[in-house]
Design a protein around this motif. Structure first.
Motif: not given
Length: 211
Positions: A191-211
């Motif tokens: 996604v343009d403009g987000i800080c990141g998308v990370v597998a297990d980045g916030i909770m195990p088993g999910f992709y975590g998106y941060e902006a």
């Protein structure tokens, strides 16, 4: 030797990383909305190499603060998926950017991941068991030796489960020193403009998106 996240003196290094990544069409850059920040680990590490190479050469490892805390509590070196993903450009599927990319930045950085950042350690999902509390630390703080210590997580991200978010499609916005919007998802989307998308980045088993 501590580098504060909000210190922006490595901005020119971040700009150069973004410029070279774009020139090389590095696909990982799109996981960070098209650019990385001077607040993250690798621009800061490159700045140390350029400005104080003697410190860089003497450095055994460049460690995120949350991983250092786990090390102090347990005596074990553990790398967590949150800071590895959002601050060090790690991806669960593709790992870190290639040696060729780091060599293109500076030949001295070719082996930076193995030598300074990751030390060939496994990436442990944030919030999962990292190691047990050491006897020395247990005696200091009055807990039992072996008490479970979790892998680290970034300060804002820990509040996603804390407020009860546990499903894809739910988002938390935090306003403070910075403003973070964090969203759980079940697939990796660039996604343009987000800080990141990370597998297990916030909770195990999910992709975590941060902006």
């Amino acid at each position: 030797y501590v580098k504060l996240w909000k210190h922006h003196a490595a901005q020119k290094h971040a700009n150069k990383i973004n410029e070279i990544a774009e020139e090389r069409n590095e696909q990982w850059l799109k996981n960070y909305g098209g650019k990385i920040s001077s607040e993250w680990a690798l621009p800061k590490l490159w700045q140390i190499l350029e400005e104080k190479p003697e410190i860089y050469d003497r450095m055994d490892s460049f460690v995120e603060a949350v991983d250092w805390v786990v090390r102090m509590l347990t005596g074990k070196d553990v790398r967590n998926s949150c800071t590895a993903g959002y601050k060090e450009m790690w991806n669960k599927t593709t790992s870190f950017p290639s040696k060729d990319f780091f060599k293109a930045l500076d030949p001295r950085l070719e082996n930076v991941i193995e030598e300074k950042i990751n030390k060939n350690l496994p990436i442990t999902p944030s919030g999962t068991y990292a190691a047990g509390l050491s006897k020395e630390m247990a005696d200091k703080i009055g807990l039992c030796e072996g008490t479970a210590v979790a892998a680290g997580i970034i300060d804002a991200h820990v509040f996603v489960p804390a407020v009860g978010i546990s499903k894809a499609g739910q988002m938390l916005a935090i306003m403070g020193t910075s403003t973070c919007h964090m969203l759980l998802g079940e697939e990796e989307v660039q996604v343009d403009g987000i800080c990141g998308v990370v597998a297990d980045g916030i909770m195990p088993g999910f992709y975590g998106y941060e902006a």
